[in-house]
Motif scaffolding. Structure first.
Motif, PDB file in Angstrom:
ATOM      1  N   GLU A  23       0.739  -1.259  -0.139  1.00  0.00           N
ATOM      2  CA  GLU A  23      -0.088   0.114   0.117  1.00  0.00           C
ATOM      3  C   GLU A  23       0.632   1.213  -0.079  1.00  0.00           C
ATOM      4  O   GLU A  23       0.220   2.207  -0.003  1.00  0.00           O
ATOM      5  CB  GLU A  23      -0.971  -0.020   1.167  1.00  0.00           C
ATOM      6  CG  GLU A  23      -2.076  -1.100   1.284  1.00  0.00           C
ATOM      7  CD  GLU A  23      -3.023  -0.941   0.259  1.00  0.00           C
ATOM      8  OE1 GLU A  23      -3.470   0.297  -0.243  1.00  0.00           O
ATOM      9  OE2 GLU A  23      -3.711  -1.821  -0.096  1.00  0.00           O
ATOM     10  N   GLN A  50      -3.806  -6.976   4.602  1.00  0.00           N
ATOM     11  CA  GLN A  50      -5.158  -6.435   3.901  1.00  0.00           C
ATOM     12  C   GLN A  50      -6.163  -6.116   4.830  1.00  0.00           C
ATOM     13  O   GLN A  50      -7.291  -6.258   4.409  1.00  0.00           O
ATOM     14  CB  GLN A  50      -5.796  -7.483   2.840  1.00  0.00           C
ATOM     15  CG  GLN A  50      -4.647  -7.801   1.459  1.00  0.00           C
ATOM     16  CD  GLN A  50      -4.844  -8.764   0.611  1.00  0.00           C
ATOM     17  OE1 GLN A  50      -5.778  -9.609   0.787  1.00  0.00           O
ATOM     18  NE2 GLN A  50      -4.556  -8.363  -0.582  1.00  0.00           N
ATOM     19  N   LYS A  79      -7.356  -2.862   7.392  1.00  0.00           N
ATOM     20  CA  LYS A  79      -7.256  -1.321   8.019  1.00  0.00           C
ATOM     21  C   LYS A  79      -7.380  -1.460   9.427  1.00  0.00           C
ATOM     22  O   LYS A  79      -7.246  -0.171   9.812  1.00  0.00           O
ATOM     23  CB  LYS A  79      -8.212  -0.614   7.114  1.00  0.00           C
ATOM     24  CG  LYS A  79      -9.621  -0.538   7.506  1.00  0.00           C
ATOM     25  CD  LYS A  79     -10.518   0.348   6.835  1.00  0.00           C
ATOM     26  CE  LYS A  79     -11.932   0.341   7.147  1.00  0.00           C
ATOM     27  NZ  LYS A  79     -12.749   1.349   6.747  1.00  0.00           N
ATOM     28  N   GLU A 138      -6.709   4.210   8.197  1.00  0.00           N
ATOM     29  CA  GLU A 138      -7.243   5.158   7.358  1.00  0.00           C
ATOM     30  C   GLU A 138      -7.592   6.516   7.766  1.00  0.00           C
ATOM     31  O   GLU A 138      -6.787   7.617   7.247  1.00  0.00           O
ATOM     32  CB  GLU A 138      -8.283   4.688   6.177  1.00  0.00           C
ATOM     33  CG  GLU A 138      -8.083   3.455   5.364  1.00  0.00           C
ATOM     34  CD  GLU A 138      -9.257   2.949   4.679  1.00  0.00           C
ATOM     35  OE1 GLU A 138     -10.609   3.483   5.022  1.00  0.00           O
ATOM     36  OE2 GLU A 138      -9.220   2.211   3.671  1.00  0.00           O
TER      37      GLU A 138
END
Length: 1129
Positions: A109, A152, A154, A171
């Motif tokens: 990411e 994978q 958050k 996030e």
């Protein structure tokens, strides 16, 4: 463009001294042809850091992105170092400076989460060349002990010292209302607190099950959906780490008694297996003896063979003094790999990023306190990979550093060709697996070389071109000397000197490749570069007796050393013939008398095999004088065109002809003030050339008493006793101290264990005597006018002292060829030329147009080549300044001291410009450098300021308060070079490169490497038909419903404070200022947004197409069965 005029001034006329902020020129008659245009302006200068090389100092944690192939290392000082392929490096720093306790990549990411010891977590954006913090979260009521970010996902799990687990949305960097409290996780019957959380991980096959390890030995399998503990596993020893089997049915714990316990998740009552990998198994079946804690264990499965179990620690307690070990258990074999330094952390690198698939480990990355090791698990014997990063700067502590920019183009290939033969063998044949990132664009095409001198006497040459660093060649100067072999000799050697071969200073001529090195044991070694191997039967040795004229022995030495003629180098008449023969007792530690006429080290007497590269030409050693050890060498210079080496200390200076292997001049500092006849100066060395095979001292010659030992520049550098506050206070006191200082002597003193700023080898000389003694601080070979009355230039030597005096020494060279090797070189002092405040740091010469006049040099030739090849390349290349006409100055001497700079016209020796650099501090390093097609003086001040002054007018062009006053190492290693480049050792293991050029700052963004590159995430493992049918595959979890605000509510505001980061804009502004940079960033942002919108549009179109297809099939099905009865279906 501003013009400055050089004015002729009558001798003896002086002007009022200038202020520290402006330079003044003396008045005089103005002539049009004296005008010098200065092209450098303040707009050409800007200061910024470019890149940091070397091993991360005091590492504390690391993480690896298995898809991007990027490694991150955190340190105890809050630094982040990121590594990709060779040449891809990045440095970041947390503002708080707190230790980095854990790192977690958002795999593929382009983001990294760091957890610090001050209970803060930070999100770093790695999608830009200069990473920056996007978000921060500071906990106020909890201490962070462990973090876990599932692949994978958050949602970041954070374990605390109180035993609780909080969940953060990475996030938005907001806390979830979902909290796992310690008292709910453990059994209600448990009376004691379970301790801090030491492990968190989710079941590889069931994301809804979280495994929580508490320090006391309790492990809890927590059901996230039902918010209760499924199982609890208890062991009576503290837990250090936990590792899953990829099928999610078993896990392994490592404990403080050196045991490993294996648990089946459905049988919590008893562990399935308990093993002690390094424990001695008793015969009576009792428990094995406890071992040291196993600090970490990793369990990795393979599809085709036995699993790998990798662990650190766990050795038995009877292995006292044994080095740190990494244990690899594979099937029935157990391999113990010894490490050179303690292990900080390790990671097993696997083929897949998915935890629920066969891991297929291929390497183990081991982070040590002072090294980074990568072990190949795929080859027999577990060889290590060859490390492509420049992590060996600190292999031995760095004692001096020099930086050369825009070197001759053939130098780097020549050094690489001889250095490639020194490489170790036995590395893994595979490519280095940390291969992420891309190189930046090369906008600088000039060669750059860094030379580092080390405490063990080694010298390393580094290729520093294009913001990269690669070791080219390593020279070991200690090979020239005898090594202590016996126990007594070793003990004496340790008393004499911690690092007797440490490099004090060096002088290198890139064009001729001549290298001159001065060590702390008052020795100078001259090297020539050769591409051919050679064997030297007898190392050429020259011993020099330098004594202070302030001592009682100031009268002329016995034995006719003050004879009025200089001996011919080829003749047999020499001072040592008329002096009394050296008695063996003077070379020993006996009580017969004081030590005299012996050096600190003994040159080897056996033949010396010299590999291609730098080969010894001559060794010069200063000897003891009447029980006093020789003073450390403070300055050094070599000139290949003249064939001369000059060095000085607090006793005076010595000029040596390395072609004839003879001493030309040995003069006290005070004697230099009075002019002399070139043939009336007699060397004061008792011996000229001495072959060590016949007249060597006995084996104890170099051994001193503990009172007489001399400290190396590196001694005490790693001592933990001095805190930063103490060092800062000492440094401020030194800055305020009004005695004369100079930067090259500072090398001895910045890292010493005591408080004295200048250190003598003799305990009998008081600090007051040392301070009052005037030492030689700087040399500069040039073609200039030795005296005011001269009208033609000639070979000269400028000499600067710690009292601020600049003196001129005239050199008279025989014609080139055979005459140069037979006729003596004339050397005569021309007296004092000018005085400045503070010790002289650097000197240079400009011609009448303001262009720099570099010292003349002889082009390189191979000393082992044939005579014809030597003659082709061996032509003296002197500088060719114009001759002075009557009443006209043709040159300008640039002089810079610790306090001020002056420009003096030559040959009239009249001051033209003066500038007071600092009043309250002192300059540590100054260099005359080329910049943007012109020249300037670059200065680094003890108060942290970096300044540049124009030439010849000495206008201030740059003044930036750059560095704090805390680190002594910076002052010792700071050096400027041409084209706006500079560097210093920012830690014992790292080199920081900076630029003071506006052009380089503007181009930095393009030159820096990229860490993030678009890579597709590998496909998830196939569940298989039966696993999908019977539910045997991995179970997913909708974490958003569970941890989001709608499902879990809001977290307490007082628990943690959210701090929005700059988002990388500050880093971008510093790297790419102006409209072009803004447009580029906007274009990149638009491209990324357009790409995301395009992907969204494609997904929407696919969903609409699927919906249309479903609607059509449903309508057809309805029409087919519309008119049929139920029994007809």
């Amino acid at each position: 463009m501003k013009k400055f005029n050089i004015r002729k001034v009558l001798d003896g006329l002086t002007a009022a001294s200038s202020s520290s902020s402006s330079a003044t020129a003396q008045s005089g008659t103005l002539r049009e042809n004296d005008a010098i245009q200065e092209t450098l302006q303040s707009d050409h200068f800007q200061l910024c850091k470019t890149v940091r090389h070397g091993f991360p100092y005091q590492p504390s944690s690391m993480a690896f992105d298995p898809v991007q192939k990027i490694l991150a290392v955190g340190t105890q000082t809050g630094a982040l170092r990121l590594f990709g392929r060779a040449g891809v490096e990045c440095y970041c720093q947390h503002e708080s400076g707190a230790a980095v306790i854990q790192l977690q990549f958002l795999v593929n990411e382009g983001a990294l989460v760091s957890a610090l010891a001050d209970d803060s977590i930070h999100m770093w954006n790695l999608r830009q060349k200069i990473p920056a913090i996007l978000h921060s979260l500071k906990f106020s009521r909890e201490r962070i002990t462990y973090c876990h970010l599932p692949f994978q996902s958050k949602w970041l799990y954070i374990g605390t010292e109180r035993g609780n687990i909080h969940i953060v949305n990475v996030e938005s960097f907001t806390l979830s209302g979902y909290v796992i409290m310690w008292n709910k996780a453990i059994e209600l019957s448990t009376k004691t607190h379970p301790g801090p959380v030491v492990h968190i991980s989710d079941n590889p096959m069931d994301e809804g099950k979280l495994l929580i390890g508490f320090e006391c030995g309790i492990v809890v399998l927590w059901d996230l959906k039902s918010k209760k503990a499924d199982c609890r596993y208890s062991y009576d020893e503290a837990i250090h780490s936990v590792a899953w089997h990829h099928e999610g049915k078993q896990f392994i714990c490592s404990h403080s008694d050196g045991t490993l316990t294996t648990w089946n998740i459905r049988i919590p009552a008893k562990s399935a297996q308990i093993i002690t990998p390094h424990g001695k198994q008793p015969k009576d079946g009792k428990k094995p003896e406890p071992c040291k804690p196993i600090l970490k264990v990793e369990y990795k499965t393979t599809r085709a063979g036995d699993p790998f179990m990798v662990l650190s620690g766990g050795l038995s307690y009877d292995t006292v003094g044994r080095r740190a070990c990494l244990t690899v258990m594979h099937g029935k074999s157990t391999t113990v790999l010894e490490m050179d330094y303690p292990i900080v952390d390790f990671l097993t690198l696997c083929e897949t990023p998915y935890p629920n698939d066969f891991q297929e480990p291929y390497a183990v990355l081991v982070l040590l306190e002072k090294d980074l090791v990568l072990i190949d698990l795929g080859q027999i014997g577990y060889p290590i990979f060859e490390n492509p990063y420049p992590l060996t700067i600190h292999e031995s502590p760095v004692t001096c550093c020099e930086y050369f920019v825009d070197c001759p183009a053939e130098l780097i290939p020549a050094l690489y060709s001889v250095g490639s033969r020194q490489k170790r063998q036995g590395y893994s044949k595979k490519e280095w697996p940390i291969s992420g990132g891309n190189w930046g664009q090369v906008t600088q095409s000039y060669p750059e070389i860094i030379i580092t001198g080390h405490a063990d006497g080694s010298i390393k040459f580094w290729d520093a071109s294009a913001l990269m660093l690669q070791v080219l060649y390593k020279l070991k100067t200690a090979k020239v000397f005898e090594r202590a072999r016996g126990k007594e000799e070793k003990a004496n050697a340790e008393i004499v000197e911690e690092d007797p071969f440490a490099i004090q200073t060096l002088s290198w001529c890139p064009e001729s490749r001549m290298l001159c090195v001065a060590g702390v044991s008052a020795h100078v070694i001259i090297y020539r570069f050769s591409k051919q191997e050679a064997t030297t039967d007898d190392v050429q040795l020259l011993e020099v007796r330098m004594q202070c004229e302030f001592t009682d022995g100031d009268s002329p030495d016995p034995g006719g050393e003050q004879t009025p003629t200089l001996p011919t180098p080829g003749s047999s008449s020499s001072p040592q013939e008329s002096e009394p023969p050296t008695q063996p007792s003077t070379g020993s530690n006996s009580s017969d008398g004081p030590r005299d006429n012996i050096p600190c080290l003994q040159v080897r007497s056996s033949p010396l095999k010299q590999s291609p590269g730098y080969q010894v030409e001559l060794v010069i050693q200063l000897v003891w004088v009447s029980g006093e050890p020789p003073q450390p060498i403070t300055s050094l210079a070599v000139n290949s065109s003249y064939g001369l080496v000059v060095f000085g200390n607090s006793n005076g200076l010595a000029v040596v002809d390395y072609l004839q292997k003879s001493l030309l001049l040995n003069m006290g500092t005070s004697e230099l003030y009075s002019p002399s006849d070139p043939y009336q100066r007699q060397p004061r060395s008792p011996r000229k050339v001495r072959q060590p095979s016949g007249a060597t001292c006995d084996s104890n010659d170099g051994s001193n008493t503990s009172e007489d030992r001399c400290k190396s520049p590196a001694s005490g550098s790693t001592s933990p006793c001095n805190s930063d506050d103490e060092r800062k206070q000492k440094f401020i006191e030194k800055v305020k101290f009004k005695s004369r200082r100079f930067s090259k002597t500072v090398a001895n003193d910045f890292d010493t264990k005591d408080n004295s700023f200048t250190r003598s080898r003799s305990s009998s000389v008081t600090s007051i005597d040392r301070e009052s003694r005037e030492a030689i601080s700087s040399f500069h070979f040039c073609e200039s006018y030795p005296r005011k009355t001269d009208s033609a230039v000639g070979p000269c030597l400028l000499v600067g002292t710690t009292q601020g005096t600049v003196m001129m020494v005239a050199l008279s060279l025989p014609p080139a060829g055979d005459q140069r090797l037979q006729q003596p070189v004339g050397v005569s002092s021309c007296g004092s030329m000018v005085e400045l405040k503070g010790g002289i740091l650097t000197m240079a010469l400009l011609d009448a147009t303001g262009a720099l006049l570099p010292p003349s040099y002889e082009p390189w030739y191979d000393p082992n080549a044939s005579d014809e090849e030597k003659e082709k390349s061996r032509r003296r290349r002197p500088a060719s300044p114009p001759s002075s006409q009557e009443g006209q100055d043709a040159q300008f001497a640039v002089l810079c001291s610790e306090k001020q700079a002056k420009v003096v016209a030559m040959p009239s020796q009249t001051r033209i410009y003066k500038h007071n650099i600092t009043e309250t501090s002192f300059v540590l390093r100054a260099d005359v450098v080329q910049m943007a097609g012109a020249n300037c003086i670059a200065c680094f001040c003890a108060n942290g300021h970096i300044m540049t002054l124009s030439l010849p007018s000495l206008r201030p062009l740059l003044d930036v308060n750059y560095l704090p006053l805390t680190d002594m190492r910076i002052a010792r290693t700071f050096c400027f070079s041409n084209l706006g480049q500079a560097l210093y050792l920012t830690s014992p293991t790292e080199i920081q490169r900076i630029t003071y050029s506006q052009e380089n700052c503007d181009n930095r963004q393009e030159m820096l490497s990229e860490l993030f590159t678009p890579v597709e995430t590998p496909e998830a493992p196939n569940r298989g038909f039966f696993k999908g049918l019977f539910g045997g595959g991995a179970q997913s979890l909708d974490r958003e419903d569970l941890f989001g605000e709608t499902g879990a509510g809001k977290a307490s505001r007082s628990l943690a404070q959210h701090i929005p980061g700059p988002g990388g804009m500050e880093g971008m502004k510093g790297a790419a200022s102006g409209v072009v940079g803004d447009l580029a960033r906007a274009r990149i942002a638009l491209d990324e947004r357009g790409q995301k919108l395009g992907e969204l549009e494609d997904r929407t179109a696919a969903m609409m197409s699927s919906a249309d297809s479903f609607s059509k099939h449903a309508h057809d099905m309805m029409l087919k069965y519309k008119d049929k009865k139920w029994y007809q279906l």
